[in-house]
Design a protein around this motif. Structure first.
Motif, PDB file in Angstrom:
ATOM      1  N   ASN A  38      60.619-143.542  23.032  1.00  0.00           N
ATOM      2  CA  ASN A  38      60.370-143.606  21.588  1.00  0.00           C
ATOM      3  C   ASN A  38      61.378-144.559  20.943  1.00  0.00           C
ATOM      4  O   ASN A  38      62.547-144.216  20.778  1.00  0.00           O
ATOM      5  CB  ASN A  38      60.524-142.188  21.019  1.00  0.00           C
ATOM      6  CG  ASN A  38      60.155-142.117  19.563  1.00  0.00           C
ATOM      7  OD1 ASN A  38      59.985-143.140  18.900  1.00  0.00           O
ATOM      8  ND2 ASN A  38      60.036-140.906  19.066  1.00  0.00           N
ATOM      9  N   SER A  41      63.622-143.530  18.025  1.00  0.00           N
ATOM     10  CA  SER A  41      64.923-142.890  18.227  1.00  0.00           C
ATOM     11  C   SER A  41      66.063-143.900  18.122  1.00  0.00           C
ATOM     12  O   SER A  41      67.223-143.517  17.982  1.00  0.00           O
ATOM     13  CB  SER A  41      64.972-142.218  19.604  1.00  0.00           C
ATOM     14  OG  SER A  41      64.020-141.182  19.657  1.00  0.00           O
ATOM     15  N   PHE A 194      62.003-134.664  23.004  1.00  0.00           N
ATOM     16  CA  PHE A 194      60.544-134.556  22.855  1.00  0.00           C
ATOM     17  C   PHE A 194      60.148-133.079  22.838  1.00  0.00           C
ATOM     18  O   PHE A 194      60.601-132.308  23.695  1.00  0.00           O
ATOM     19  CB  PHE A 194      59.869-135.287  24.017  1.00  0.00           C
ATOM     20  CG  PHE A 194      58.398-135.487  23.823  1.00  0.00           C
ATOM     21  CD1 PHE A 194      57.935-136.471  22.952  1.00  0.00           C
ATOM     22  CD2 PHE A 194      57.479-134.703  24.490  1.00  0.00           C
ATOM     23  CE1 PHE A 194      56.570-136.666  22.769  1.00  0.00           C
ATOM     24  CE2 PHE A 194      56.111-134.893  24.311  1.00  0.00           C
ATOM     25  CZ  PHE A 194      55.655-135.870  23.455  1.00  0.00           C
ATOM     26  N   TRP A 330      60.208-138.478  12.197  1.00  0.00           N
ATOM     27  CA  TRP A 330      60.302-138.645  13.658  1.00  0.00           C
ATOM     28  C   TRP A 330      59.424-137.607  14.350  1.00  0.00           C
ATOM     29  O   TRP A 330      58.650-137.910  15.267  1.00  0.00           O
ATOM     30  CB  TRP A 330      61.767-138.487  14.094  1.00  0.00           C
ATOM     31  CG  TRP A 330      62.016-138.718  15.558  1.00  0.00           C
ATOM     32  CD1 TRP A 330      62.440-139.890  16.135  1.00  0.00           C
ATOM     33  CD2 TRP A 330      61.894-137.753  16.624  1.00  0.00           C
ATOM     34  NE1 TRP A 330      62.569-139.713  17.504  1.00  0.00           N
ATOM     35  CE2 TRP A 330      62.235-138.405  17.826  1.00  0.00           C
ATOM     36  CE3 TRP A 330      61.515-136.417  16.686  1.00  0.00           C
ATOM     37  CZ2 TRP A 330      62.224-137.786  19.066  1.00  0.00           C
ATOM     38  CZ3 TRP A 330      61.494-135.779  17.924  1.00  0.00           C
ATOM     39  CH2 TRP A 330      61.848-136.455  19.098  1.00  0.00           C
ATOM     40  N   SER A 333      55.768-138.196  14.021  1.00  0.00           N
ATOM     41  CA  SER A 333      55.283-139.342  14.804  1.00  0.00           C
ATOM     42  C   SER A 333      55.087-138.980  16.282  1.00  0.00           C
ATOM     43  O   SER A 333      54.224-139.542  16.947  1.00  0.00           O
ATOM     44  CB  SER A 333      56.231-140.536  14.666  1.00  0.00           C
ATOM     45  OG  SER A 333      57.399-140.310  15.432  1.00  0.00           O
ATOM     46  N   VAL A 334      55.876-138.048  16.793  1.00  0.00           N
ATOM     47  CA  VAL A 334      55.707-137.732  18.228  1.00  0.00           C
ATOM     48  C   VAL A 334      54.596-136.705  18.466  1.00  0.00           C
ATOM     49  O   VAL A 334      54.125-136.552  19.586  1.00  0.00           O
ATOM     50  CB  VAL A 334      57.019-137.254  18.902  1.00  0.00           C
ATOM     51  CG1 VAL A 334      58.071-138.347  18.877  1.00  0.00           C
ATOM     52  CG2 VAL A 334      57.545-135.974  18.290  1.00  0.00           C
TER      53      VAL A 334
END
Ligand code: NAD
Ligand code: TYD
Length: 348
Positions: A38, A41, A194, A330, A333-334
């Motif tokens: 990612n 990050s 994650f 963040w 988005s994951v």
């Protein structure tokens, strides 16, 4: 400069950020950007010339050779791996491809390039391989913690693939004299992890009011280390570790999973009083072959290199939860379609 692989993943990204906070040396960051990689990050490094990001595979020998020749790193720190036990149960092939075949290709490229360098550069060069305590297998409740001499007994496809890579690293030192170092660390937690692993999954589900799935009876034990402490351990081993040695790294924080989940619940509720996590705890079918207990004896790295963790489990977890609460973008988005598919497959 140093070459970091897997530097867009959880520990790798924290390592690169910490590195620039402590050192001036540039980093070439080679990462395939799998589902776990990612660049978000590393967004704080945008425009920073010390960070050279390259999207690619550690198994791509031509690419690795080009990077070595172009950048002439004084060290390689290998984080790149498939890292999630549950995914290794559903699909072990990717673990063999990256963790075994990929690490082999990387090692062999590095060995070939290293062997052509002047003697003084060969002597100071380091290949640091980041590994896990899971290679040692499972402990009973009264067994001594894993030390560097505990025999390997990996139980999951993930652990077996990491054990295999550790053996290759050992062999490349023993046979070719490549100056290797290996670290075997316990479970990490912290910012940018994650949300498939226990702690971030529990935070994410708690905030969404979803069930908190605890495998089996919830009494499996892990040793937990704050990721920043793992990064400081790797920097210490890279700087001062004895070539060819392995170092166990741990947090002195053995906890049963159910206690970890309850602590997460308490800390989330202190900050978001309306989130009643406890009622979300749900015991679910156990993981096949689930290791009962891991514990690390970190005497060697403490005695030889003076490293100790700076965070307790409670201080590290509080920082971690703050980070997730402050970084909604963040986190959103994951949690993409691929992530939702994984959750569906694993927890349906
Ligand atoms: P992660 O899954 O978050 O990140 C792995 C990174 O490697 C990702 O950025 C991914 O894109 C990259 N990658 C995967 N395959 C690649 C390939 N073939 N070529 C280049 N890049 C590739 O993993 P993590 O939790 O950050 O773990 C990093 C390392 O630390 C792993 O080697 C893992 O075995 C080890 N480790 C992890 C823990 C833990 O608790 N997370 C504990 C001990 C050791
Ligand atoms: P995990 O974070 O996957 O790390 P590892 O398997 O590498 O130790 O899991 C940590 C512990 O939490 C492990 O005993 C499995 C358990 N676990 C759950 O109970 N529920 C979950 O949803 C997950 C992902 C893990």
């Amino acid at each position: 400069m140093i070459l970091v692989t897997g530097g867009a993943g959880f520990i790798g990204a924290n390592f690169v950020l910490d590195w620039f906070a402590c050192e001036h040396e540039p980093v070439v960051n080679l990462d395939k950007l799998t589902y776990a990689g990612n660049l978000g990050s590393l967004s704080s490094l945008a425009g920073d010339e010390r960070h050279v990001f390259v999207r690619g595979d550690i198994g791509d020998a031509d690419l690795v050779r080009t990077l070595l020749e172009r950048h002439r790193p004084r060290a390689v720190v290998n984080f790149a791996a498939e890292s999630h036990v549950d995914r290794s149960i559903h699909g072990p092939a990717a673990f063999i491809d990256t963790n075994v075949v990929g690490t082999f290709a990387l090692l062999d490229c590095v060995r070939a390039w290293w062997s052509e360098q002047p003697a003084d550069e060969r002597a100071t060069f380091r290949f640091l391989h980041v590994s896990t305590d899971e290679v040692y297998g499972s402990l009973g409740p009264d067994d001594s913690a894993f030390s560097e001499t505990t025999p390997y007994a990996p139980n999951s496809p993930y652990a077996a693939s990491k054990a295999s890579s550790d053996h290759l690293v050992r062999a490349y030192h023993h046979t070719y004299g490549l100056p290797t170092l290996t670290t075997n660390c316990s479970n990490n937690y912290g910012p940018r992890q994650f949300p498939e692993k226990l702690i971030p999954l529990m935070i994410v589900n708690a905030l969404a009011g979803k069930p908190l799935p605890v495998y089996g009876d919830g009494r499996n034990v892990r040793d937990w280390l704050y990721v920043g402490d793992h990064c400081s351990a790797i920097r210490t081993v890279l700087a001062h570790g004895r070539v060819g040695e392995t170092y166990n790294v741990g947090g002195n924080a053995e906890r049963a999973n159910i206690d970890v989940v309850r602590t997460v619940c308490r800390l989330v509720r202190e900050r978001r009083p309306h989130v009643d996590c406890e009622r979300l705890v749900t015991f679910v079918r156990d993981r096949p072959g689930h290791d009962r207990r891991y514990a690390i004896d970190a005497t060697k790295i403490r005695r030889e290199l003076g490293w100790t963790p700076a965070h307790t489990f409670e201080t590290g977890l509080a920082r971690t939860i703050e980070w997730y609460l402050d970084n909604g973008a963040w986190l959103a988005s994951v949690q993409n379609a691929e992530y939702r598919q994984w959750v569906e497959l694993q927890y349906a």
